[in-house]
Design a protein around this motif. Structure first.
Motif, PDB file in Angstrom:
ATOM      1  N   SER A 648     -34.734  73.183  28.492  1.00 25.36           N
ATOM      2  CA  SER A 648     -35.032  72.920  29.841  1.00 25.36           C
ATOM      3  C   SER A 648     -35.518  71.647  30.006  1.00 25.36           C
ATOM      4  O   SER A 648     -35.952  71.115  29.083  1.00 25.36           O
ATOM      5  N   THR A 655     -35.946  72.391  37.656  1.00 22.34           N
ATOM      6  CA  THR A 655     -35.799  72.408  36.306  1.00 22.34           C
ATOM      7  C   THR A 655     -34.102  72.711  35.856  1.00 22.34           C
ATOM      8  O   THR A 655     -33.777  73.670  36.362  1.00 22.34           O
ATOM      9  N   TRP A 656     -33.814  71.868  34.996  1.00 20.11           N
ATOM     10  CA  TRP A 656     -32.378  72.178  34.803  1.00 20.11           C
ATOM     11  C   TRP A 656     -32.404  73.135  33.494  1.00 20.11           C
ATOM     12  O   TRP A 656     -33.347  72.619  32.488  1.00 20.11           O
ATOM     13  N   THR A 657     -31.487  73.926  33.182  1.00 23.14           N
ATOM     14  CA  THR A 657     -31.152  74.601  31.861  1.00 23.14           C
ATOM     15  C   THR A 657     -29.888  74.609  31.366  1.00 23.14           C
ATOM     16  O   THR A 657     -28.885  74.376  32.085  1.00 23.14           O
ATOM     17  N   ASP A 682     -27.654  76.253  34.283  1.00 22.09           N
ATOM     18  CA  ASP A 682     -26.899  75.085  34.633  1.00 22.09           C
ATOM     19  C   ASP A 682     -25.790  74.587  33.889  1.00 22.09           C
ATOM     20  O   ASP A 682     -24.390  74.500  34.407  1.00 22.09           O
ATOM     21  N   PHE A 749     -28.942  63.704  33.503  1.00 20.96           N
ATOM     22  CA  PHE A 749     -29.745  64.425  34.382  1.00 20.96           C
ATOM     23  C   PHE A 749     -30.684  63.316  35.243  1.00 20.96           C
ATOM     24  O   PHE A 749     -31.221  62.621  34.919  1.00 20.96           O
ATOM     25  N   ILE A 754     -26.581  66.700  38.168  1.00 22.35           N
ATOM     26  CA  ILE A 754     -26.046  66.274  36.768  1.00 22.35           C
ATOM     27  C   ILE A 754     -24.748  65.570  36.699  1.00 22.35           C
ATOM     28  O   ILE A 754     -23.884  66.064  37.408  1.00 22.35           O
TER      29      ILE A 754
END
Length: 760
Positions: A648, A655-657, A682, A749, A754
């Motif tokens: 993450s 929050t990107w995962t 993601d 990111f 993205i």
């Protein structure tokens, strides 16, 4: 340059180029190309008669003969290869042209095959029956089998080696060849090898130094250290290490005021003993010829005569075997010898101008001169550049000379009088131990070696351009100028290694390592590698492309070779703080896990091999990686037990995962979903390279990745990625990126997006 040297270089380049090009030429073009080379030769003779410059004639003559030899060798190869197709199952007698090498499943050996009935002859890559090993250079065996052409994937590699057929006999019968000269030499060599069996690294090193036998050394950490330090040439059958040995012996004999003729006799005696103990393979004879030329140069200091001798050597070798023109060992031997002859006086004069190194100028110049024309090509071949190589070679060369000389004398004495074995071998092992310790110490220096991404063609071009540039600039460059340039280069390198990583954005990079996994996470100067693949050169090239010289950790998802096979290849090339594995991998007694832990310990030390359990978290700059699988091993560390990490990255926009799941498939993902540890993500590292079992419709509808990354080899035999898996990802609108089509893929990111870039 003397005319003979110019002739040799032109012939060598033309032969190598035409033989390489010949693989891609249709056969009907080969005869016209050979005829065209003859026409060029005739025109050169005519031009000489009309008053053309002799140098131009020499170059044209060399080019014409080189082209004719190269294309003729291609035609001969294709004729032999065609014969292999129609050869029926019959009795063949094989003579090993090298030592057998153990592969993942069976051992293979290059051998000359002769038909017992027709006398037909081929150079064959033989895959030995399972369990068969211990085939040494010069050994003979027979088998009833068929020959066939190499597969398309390996055809060019075998072509460049002169191998025109392959065979996989079901059984073989060893033949007694002890009465022939070749058989006698082979038995002497095997007896010398046996003297050092079971004596760990020192014994393996003696086997390589004295007999050119490296199979036991390859299995040790010491061989990796040799490559890291840039002294692998010292344990190979090459002109480079023999020239350095002779140079060092000559230096010692000069100190004690030994007459030159006597010094030359001693060196020739050492070379003769070496040839006998190696069994006199073609590679050793070539190396000895180069060493004699280099030795003459070192003693006589007459560059023009020795350059002509080197030219004659090159012409004779290529005329006898045109395939030698594309031999890596021949290139390294010839270029190192050329460097010693042509550039050693120049480099020595530069070094003598620097007071700090004046006392060691001559031996250091010998080492550097041998490296000028070989280092770029070696760096391209092995995807790494040993930064400590000049100093390491300077320190190691005397120890190498001592170890080789003592081991040669000890071997001969032990073979002649077995009663002296308890006295002679400890001295040999002791000298080899000192050499091994020195190599190991240099290999442990931070940044002793760095990964590089350099094509073989560029490496070849730089290896040729480097000596040529120094030759042309002589004597304009001075020692102080070289020192200033070197200092500036070091400053730039330090800035690149230390400063640049801090400026890079947070990103995930899928590295192209063919059929395997290797994913790089980096952020704020920190970097973590998840899996390594099993193609050493590809991994080091990929890390070099990304400018990675230090890793906070290497995470191994599980013990399959395509996920951890190249871990040891990073030792000494990239600084690694720790290796992270699944908790149960440390205690699992299966062979794969035990091998993984052993490899990891050899790279970072057992104290830095750290287990991870579900719930543990690893940080990498702004990334947080949480372990979500496995709770315990149920598959002996296999695919189902792959270490799964949920990464993450928090930004102001959310929050990107990203999910990294090794070879875990839909069944394991379903359990993680049921546990509540996995949901919408993601980025999805597609499990098991996109196999049919990687996903189900129910699983993909829950994780719904925006980006899917598939690390897969082009044309792999598994059919990865499966069309079914790609269809499931397409149905949920996921953008699929594959290494076989795009090379390296970077996911960068920002707050609200993205950015995915194909770097291949």
């Amino acid at each position: 340059m003397p005319p003979l040297t110019n002739l040799a270089l032109a012939l060598w380049g033309a032969c190598a180029g035409s033989y390489t090009l010949g693989f891609h030429c249709a056969r009907e073009f080969l005869v016209p190309l050979i005829a065209a080379a003859c026409v060029v030769f005739a025109l050169a003779v005519f031009a000489l008669m009309r008053g053309a410059p002799p140098t131009l004639f020499v170059l044209a003559f060399g080019l014409a003969i080189g082209f004719a030899l190269g294309f003729s060798a291609t035609l001969a190869y294709e004729t032999k290869s065609d014969q292999a197709i129609v050869s029926p199952v019959q009795e063949w007698c094989f003579t090993a042209a090298e030592d057998a090498r153990q592969g993942d499943f069976n051992a293979t050996v290059r051998a000359v095959a002769r038909s017992q009935s027709s006398g037909e002859e081929h150079t064959v890559n033989v895959t030995l029956p399972k369990g068969e090993s211990g085939i040494f250079y010069g050994d003979s065996f027979s088998a009833t089998c068929a020959l066939s052409q190499p597969r398309e994937a390996s055809a060019e590699r075998f072509y460049l080696q002169g191998i025109d057929a392959v065979s996989s006999p079901g059984t073989i019968k060893r033949l007694d060849d002890s009465r022939s000269v070749g058989g006698i030499l082979a038995n002497v060599r095997k007896s010398a090898i046996a003297l050092f069996d079971g004596q760990e690294d020192a014994g393996a090193l003696c086997q390589a130094l004295v007999c050119g036998y490296r199979e036991q050394l390859r299995e040790s950490d010491l061989y990796a250290a040799c490559k890291t330090v840039g002294v692998a040439h010292l344990v190979a059958v090459s002109g480079a290490h023999l020239s350095i040995m002779c140079g060092m012996i000559a230096s010692v004999l000069q100190v004690v005021r030994t007459p030159r003729r006597f010094s030359l006799a001693i060196q020739l005696a050492v070379l003769s003993i070496y040839l006998v103990l190696t069994g006199m393979p073609i590679s050793a004879l070539r190396a000895a010829a180069m060493a004699v030329v280099g030795m003459t140069s070192f003693l006589a200091r007459r560059r023009r005569a020795t350059l002509s001798a080197l030219g004659a050597c090159i012409v004779v070798i290529i005329a006898i075997s045109p395939q030698s023109s594309v031999s890596i060992s021949f290139f390294l031997s010839a270029m190192s010898t050329l460097g010693i002859i042509a550039l050693m006086p120049l480099i020595s004069s530069w070094l003598s101008a620097v007071s700090i190194v004046r006392r060691i100028a001559e031996p250091l110049a010998l080492t550097l001169a041998a490296m000028v024309g070989t280092t770029p090509f070696s760096a391209a071949l092995f995807s790494q550049l040993p930064l400590v190589s000049p100093v390491a070679n300077l320190v190691v060369a005397p120890l190498f000379t001592l170890a080789l000389t003592v081991s040669l004398v000890g071997s001969v004495a032990s073979l002649a009088a077995p009663v002296v074995v308890p006295l002679a071998l400890p001295f040999a092992n002791g000298a080899a131990f000192l050499l091994a310790q020195a190599i190991t110490i240099f290999a442990e220096i931070p940044f002793a070696c760095v990964p590089v991404s350099l094509s073989v063609s560029w490496g070849l071009a730089l290896s040729i351009a480097g000596p040529l540039l120094l030759w042309l600039l002589w004597p304009q460059l001075t020692g102080s100028t070289i020192f200033a340039m070197g200092s500036a280069a070091c400053a730039c390198a330090i800035a690149f290694v230390v400063v640049v990583p801090l400026l890079r954005p947070s990103e995930i990079v899928m590295l192209d390592v063919a059929q395997g996994d290797a994913f790089l996470l980096r952020s704020k100067g920190s970097a973590i590698l998840i899996d390594t693949g099993n193609h050493d050169a590809l991994l080091k090239e990929a890390l070099a492309r990304q400018g990675v010289f230090h890793l906070d950790a290497v995470v191994i998802s599980h013990a399959d070779d395509d996920h951890c096979g190249s871990l040891q290849a990073l030792d000494g090339v990239v600084a690694i703080d720790s290796v992270l594995v699944a908790h149960d991998a440390v205690t699992c007694d299966c062979e794969s896990c035990e091998s993984l832990i052993k490899s990891a310990s050899s790279v970072v030390g057992s104290a830095n091999v750290k287990p991870l359990a579900v719930g543990d978290t690893v940080t990498c700059g702004e990334f947080s990686l949480k372990v979500i699988w496995p709770h315990k091993f149920n598959d002996e560390g296999g695919n189902a037990d792959s270490l799964c990490l949920l990464a993450s990255l928090a930004t102001s926009g959310g929050t990107w995962t990203a999910l990294f799941c090794g070879d875990a498939e839909s069944e394991q993902l379903k359990e993680m979903i049921d546990e509540g540890t996995l949901g919408d993500i993601d980025i999805y590292k597609v499990g098991h390279h996109g196999s049919k079992a990687a996903l189900t419709e129910s699983v993909v509808n829950i994780i719904r990745p925006e980006v899917s990354l598939v690390s897969v080899g082009e044309g792999n035999r598994y059919g990865h990625p499966a069309a079914q898996t790609l269809s499931l990802l397409d149905n949920v609108g996921s953008h699929v990126f594959r290494t076989d089509e795009m090379g390296d893929v970077s996911c960068e990111f920002s707050n609200d997006s993205i950015r995915v870039t194909a770097l291949g």
